[in-house]
Design an enzyme around this catalytic site. Sequence first.
Site, PDB file in Angstrom:
ATOM      1  N   LYS A 249      35.459  44.953   0.856  1.00 44.77           N
ATOM      2  CA  LYS A 249      34.895  44.767  -0.485  1.00 44.77           C
ATOM      3  C   LYS A 249      35.630  43.649  -1.245  1.00 44.77           C
ATOM      4  O   LYS A 249      35.008  42.888  -1.988  1.00 44.77           O
ATOM      5  CB  LYS A 249      34.944  46.080  -1.274  1.00 44.77           C
ATOM      6  CG  LYS A 249      34.030  47.173  -0.697  1.00 44.77           C
ATOM      7  CD  LYS A 249      32.557  46.790  -0.734  1.00 44.77           C
ATOM      8  CE  LYS A 249      31.621  47.921  -0.413  1.00 44.77           C
ATOM      9  NZ  LYS A 249      30.216  47.520  -0.341  1.00 44.77           N
TER      10      LYS A 249
ATOM     11  N   THR B  68      26.153  59.985  -3.730  1.00 40.68           N
ATOM     12  CA  THR B  68      25.398  59.896  -2.472  1.00 40.68           C
ATOM     13  C   THR B  68      26.030  60.870  -1.460  1.00 40.68           C
ATOM     14  O   THR B  68      27.213  61.190  -1.563  1.00 40.68           O
ATOM     15  CB  THR B  68      25.403  58.469  -1.898  1.00 40.68           C
ATOM     16  OG1 THR B  68      26.741  58.114  -1.575  1.00 40.68           O
ATOM     17  CG2 THR B  68      24.854  57.470  -2.897  1.00 40.68           C
ATOM     18  N   GLU B  69      25.217  61.287  -0.493  1.00 42.54           N
ATOM     19  CA  GLU B  69      25.696  62.289   0.479  1.00 42.54           C
ATOM     20  C   GLU B  69      26.983  61.848   1.156  1.00 42.54           C
ATOM     21  O   GLU B  69      27.934  62.606   1.276  1.00 42.54           O
ATOM     22  CB  GLU B  69      24.636  62.501   1.565  1.00 42.54           C
ATOM     23  CG  GLU B  69      23.716  63.657   1.286  1.00 42.54           C
ATOM     24  CD  GLU B  69      22.637  63.764   2.345  1.00 42.54           C
ATOM     25  OE1 GLU B  69      22.965  63.687   3.545  1.00 42.54           O
ATOM     26  OE2 GLU B  69      21.464  63.898   1.956  1.00 42.54           O
TER      27      GLU B  69
ATOM     28  N   ILE C  61      29.808  57.607  -6.846  1.00 47.08           N
ATOM     29  CA  ILE C  61      28.376  57.903  -7.011  1.00 47.08           C
ATOM     30  C   ILE C  61      28.009  59.070  -6.087  1.00 47.08           C
ATOM     31  O   ILE C  61      28.535  59.169  -4.961  1.00 47.08           O
ATOM     32  CB  ILE C  61      27.518  56.653  -6.632  1.00 47.08           C
ATOM     33  CG1 ILE C  61      28.069  55.379  -7.285  1.00 47.08           C
ATOM     34  CG2 ILE C  61      26.055  56.884  -6.986  1.00 47.08           C
ATOM     35  CD1 ILE C  61      28.053  55.345  -8.782  1.00 47.08           C
TER      36      ILE C  61
ATOM     37  N   ALA D 288      39.301  46.406   2.059  1.00 45.25           N
ATOM     38  CA  ALA D 288      39.486  45.014   2.508  1.00 45.25           C
ATOM     39  C   ALA D 288      38.140  44.301   2.569  1.00 45.25           C
ATOM     40  O   ALA D 288      38.013  43.145   2.138  1.00 45.25           O
ATOM     41  CB  ALA D 288      40.156  45.009   3.880  1.00 45.25           C
TER      42      ALA D 288
ATOM     43  N   TYR E  21      37.833  49.718   4.307  1.00 47.55           N
ATOM     44  CA  TYR E  21      36.681  49.566   3.417  1.00 47.55           C
ATOM     45  C   TYR E  21      37.035  48.657   2.243  1.00 47.55           C
ATOM     46  O   TYR E  21      36.299  47.717   1.912  1.00 47.55           O
ATOM     47  CB  TYR E  21      36.270  50.966   2.938  1.00 47.55           C
ATOM     48  CG  TYR E  21      35.250  51.022   1.829  1.00 47.55           C
ATOM     49  CD1 TYR E  21      33.895  50.902   2.108  1.00 47.55           C
ATOM     50  CD2 TYR E  21      35.634  51.234   0.502  1.00 47.55           C
ATOM     51  CE1 TYR E  21      32.945  50.979   1.080  1.00 47.55           C
ATOM     52  CE2 TYR E  21      34.703  51.309  -0.523  1.00 47.55           C
ATOM     53  CZ  TYR E  21      33.356  51.185  -0.226  1.00 47.55           C
ATOM     54  OH  TYR E  21      32.439  51.253  -1.251  1.00 47.55           O
TER      55      TYR E  21
ATOM     56  N   ASN F 168      23.491  45.793   0.301  1.00 48.20           N
ATOM     57  CA  ASN F 168      23.962  47.113  -0.145  1.00 48.20           C
ATOM     58  C   ASN F 168      24.524  47.969   0.986  1.00 48.20           C
ATOM     59  O   ASN F 168      25.279  48.897   0.747  1.00 48.20           O
ATOM     60  CB  ASN F 168      22.767  47.809  -0.818  1.00 48.20           C
ATOM     61  CG  ASN F 168      22.964  49.285  -0.991  1.00 48.20           C
ATOM     62  OD1 ASN F 168      23.680  49.721  -1.888  1.00 48.20           O
ATOM     63  ND2 ASN F 168      22.346  50.093  -0.124  1.00 48.20           N
ATOM     64  N   HIS F 169      24.174  47.649   2.249  1.00 47.43           N
ATOM     65  CA  HIS F 169      24.545  48.540   3.355  1.00 47.43           C
ATOM     66  C   HIS F 169      26.066  48.610   3.530  1.00 47.43           C
ATOM     67  O   HIS F 169      26.798  47.703   3.138  1.00 47.43           O
ATOM     68  CB  HIS F 169      23.890  48.077   4.668  1.00 47.43           C
ATOM     69  CG  HIS F 169      24.333  46.714   5.087  1.00 47.43           C
ATOM     70  ND1 HIS F 169      23.742  45.564   4.622  1.00 47.43           N
ATOM     71  CD2 HIS F 169      25.329  46.299   5.903  1.00 47.43           C
ATOM     72  CE1 HIS F 169      24.334  44.519   5.151  1.00 47.43           C
ATOM     73  NE2 HIS F 169      25.321  44.936   5.928  1.00 47.43           N
TER      74      HIS F 169
HETATM   75  P1  NDP Z   1      25.027  55.478   2.145  1.00 45.35           P
HETATM   76  O1  NDP Z   1      25.980  55.844   3.232  1.00 45.35           O
HETATM   77  O2  NDP Z   1      24.243  56.538   1.485  1.00 45.35           O
HETATM   78  O3  NDP Z   1      24.013  54.385   2.688  1.00 45.35           O
HETATM   79  C1  NDP Z   1      24.466  53.380   3.525  1.00 45.35           C
HETATM   80  C2  NDP Z   1      23.274  52.644   4.061  1.00 45.35           C
HETATM   81  O4  NDP Z   1      23.732  51.634   4.981  1.00 45.35           O
HETATM   82  C3  NDP Z   1      22.326  53.550   4.821  1.00 45.35           C
HETATM   83  O5  NDP Z   1      20.999  53.160   4.578  1.00 45.35           O
HETATM   84  C4  NDP Z   1      22.690  53.300   6.271  1.00 45.35           C
HETATM   85  O6  NDP Z   1      21.554  53.575   7.062  1.00 45.35           O
HETATM   86  C5  NDP Z   1      23.050  51.811   6.221  1.00 45.35           C
HETATM   87  N1  NDP Z   1      23.931  51.422   7.324  1.00 45.35           N
HETATM   88  C6  NDP Z   1      25.069  52.031   7.736  1.00 45.35           C
HETATM   89  N2  NDP Z   1      25.584  51.402   8.796  1.00 45.35           N
HETATM   90  C7  NDP Z   1      24.748  50.365   9.069  1.00 45.35           C
HETATM   91  C8  NDP Z   1      24.725  49.359  10.061  1.00 45.35           C
HETATM   92  N3  NDP Z   1      25.664  49.288  11.013  1.00 45.35           N
HETATM   93  N4  NDP Z   1      23.717  48.459  10.059  1.00 45.35           N
HETATM   94  C9  NDP Z   1      22.737  48.528   9.112  1.00 45.35           C
HETATM   95  N5  NDP Z   1      22.702  49.452   8.147  1.00 45.35           N
HETATM   96  C10 NDP Z   1      23.696  50.373   8.119  1.00 45.35           C
HETATM   97  O7  NDP Z   1      25.887  54.607   1.081  1.00 45.35           O
HETATM   98  P2  NDP Z   1      25.855  54.592  -0.505  1.00 45.35           P
HETATM   99  O8  NDP Z   1      24.472  54.621  -0.978  1.00 45.35           O
HETATM  100  O9  NDP Z   1      26.849  55.575  -0.999  1.00 45.35           O
HETATM  101  O10 NDP Z   1      26.491  53.144  -0.779  1.00 45.35           O
HETATM  102  C11 NDP Z   1      25.673  52.022  -1.017  1.00 45.35           C
HETATM  103  C12 NDP Z   1      26.591  50.886  -1.473  1.00 45.35           C
HETATM  104  O11 NDP Z   1      27.284  51.280  -2.653  1.00 45.35           O
HETATM  105  C13 NDP Z   1      27.646  50.503  -0.449  1.00 45.35           C
HETATM  106  O12 NDP Z   1      27.810  49.109  -0.404  1.00 45.35           O
HETATM  107  C14 NDP Z   1      28.901  51.175  -0.978  1.00 45.35           C
HETATM  108  O13 NDP Z   1      30.076  50.516  -0.583  1.00 45.35           O
HETATM  109  C15 NDP Z   1      28.674  51.042  -2.485  1.00 45.35           C
HETATM  110  N6  NDP Z   1      29.445  52.013  -3.245  1.00 45.35           N
HETATM  111  C16 NDP Z   1      29.165  53.348  -3.164  1.00 45.35           C
HETATM  112  C17 NDP Z   1      29.937  54.265  -3.854  1.00 45.35           C
HETATM  113  C18 NDP Z   1      29.665  55.744  -3.805  1.00 45.35           C
HETATM  114  O14 NDP Z   1      30.497  56.500  -4.375  1.00 45.35           O
HETATM  115  N7  NDP Z   1      28.588  56.188  -3.211  1.00 45.35           N
HETATM  116  C19 NDP Z   1      31.095  53.828  -4.663  1.00 45.35           C
HETATM  117  C20 NDP Z   1      31.284  52.418  -4.686  1.00 45.35           C
HETATM  118  C21 NDP Z   1      30.491  51.540  -4.004  1.00 45.35           C
HETATM  119  P3  NDP Z   1      21.565  53.912   8.622  1.00 45.35           P
HETATM  120  O15 NDP Z   1      22.633  54.911   8.855  1.00 45.35           O
HETATM  121  O16 NDP Z   1      20.184  54.389   8.845  1.00 45.35           O
HETATM  122  O17 NDP Z   1      21.836  52.589   9.285  1.00 45.35           O
END
Ligand code: NDP
Length: 287
Positions: free
Chosen positions: A181, A214-215, A212, A179, A177, A113-114
């Site tokens: 996905k 999310t912040e 979605i 690319a 991004y 998910n990250h």
């Molecule tokens: P967030 O930015 O809220 O969360 C991202 C997470 O990834 C955090 O826990 C962050 O934690 C972690 N992360 C970021 N960089 C790294 C790294 N280098 N190594 C390990 N962990 C990392 O994202 P969302 O919850 O919005 O998105 C979650 C998923 O849903 C993603 O795959 C996103 O593409 C997908 N998505 C989201 C949408 C949206 O509108 N929100 C729309 C479509 C898809 P930390 O910084 O502590 O490492």
Amino acid sequence: ILIPSLGLVLAFWFYSARDTFKPEMLRGKRVIVTGASTGIGEQMAYHLARMGAHVLLTARTEARLRNVVQRCLELGAASARFVSGTMEDTAFAQHVVREAQASLGGLDMLILNHVGASYFGFFDGDVEHVRKLLEINFLSYVAMTTSALPMLKESEGSIVVVSSMAGKVGFPFTVPYSATKFALDGFFSSLRQEFAIQSINVSITLCILGFIDTERAVRAAAEVLLERPAPRDECALEILKGAALRRRELYYRYSSTRLPLLLRDCAAELLDYLVRSRYRLPATPGG
Ligand code: NDP
């Protein structure tokens, strides 16, 4: 007349029964959730905890992970732990999987998910950024899957890949991004085919999400997108339902993902236009 009707009723009943999600399906399951310190990943961790799963969470920020683990324990997780580190490093991705083997004795579900930080704007030509994002958003998913596969084969478990509408259709302002996905779709859809050929009973659920709340996403796109974001806790639950039911693909929300995608093969330019029309576009020089 009676026998075919009975057949239809039975088929419908069988189909509905197959389709019914029950939280018990995830009780006691051993689950890795990546990107679990914030956003959708954090919400998935809480739902899994309420369902009584064992959760192994990962992200970079230790302090946040510590809080999420604490909350998971309060909510009823069978167990909760974290490993912090960056998915830029393939060795770390593999280390997380080894940790599941050591602490949980196996794995039932791998939730990938990250997502690494990127910019929201016209493509700036920075090839190194694309490479780095591919490492975080794509290669680490491949590395974790490869390492986890022996455990998942043994448990006949599941891989969940969190992707986006931007991984199914071209989106402006998120070129690197998108690319990464699209790459996920290619890799995991092909892998699913190979699993079928080899009778490997590991499901792969590709999740196609719209906007979605999310912040990170709201900060990046709320000003520009003419669309209300959907709630992240509901989104997280829908992903888990799709995963537990071993769905091939999961669309959330349906109306802003699956329905527009129906146009892709018959009216691709109309779909491109509809995607652009969702944005409050900046004035361009001469435009
Ligand atoms: P967030 O930015 O809220 O969360 C991202 C997470 O990834 C955090 O826990 C962050 O934690 C972690 N992360 C970021 N960089 C790294 C790294 N280098 N190594 C390990 N962990 C990392 O994202 P969302 O919850 O919005 O998105 C979650 C998923 O849903 C993603 O795959 C996103 O593409 C997908 N998505 C989201 C949408 C949206 O509108 N929100 C729309 C479509 C898809 P930390 O910084 O502590 O490492």
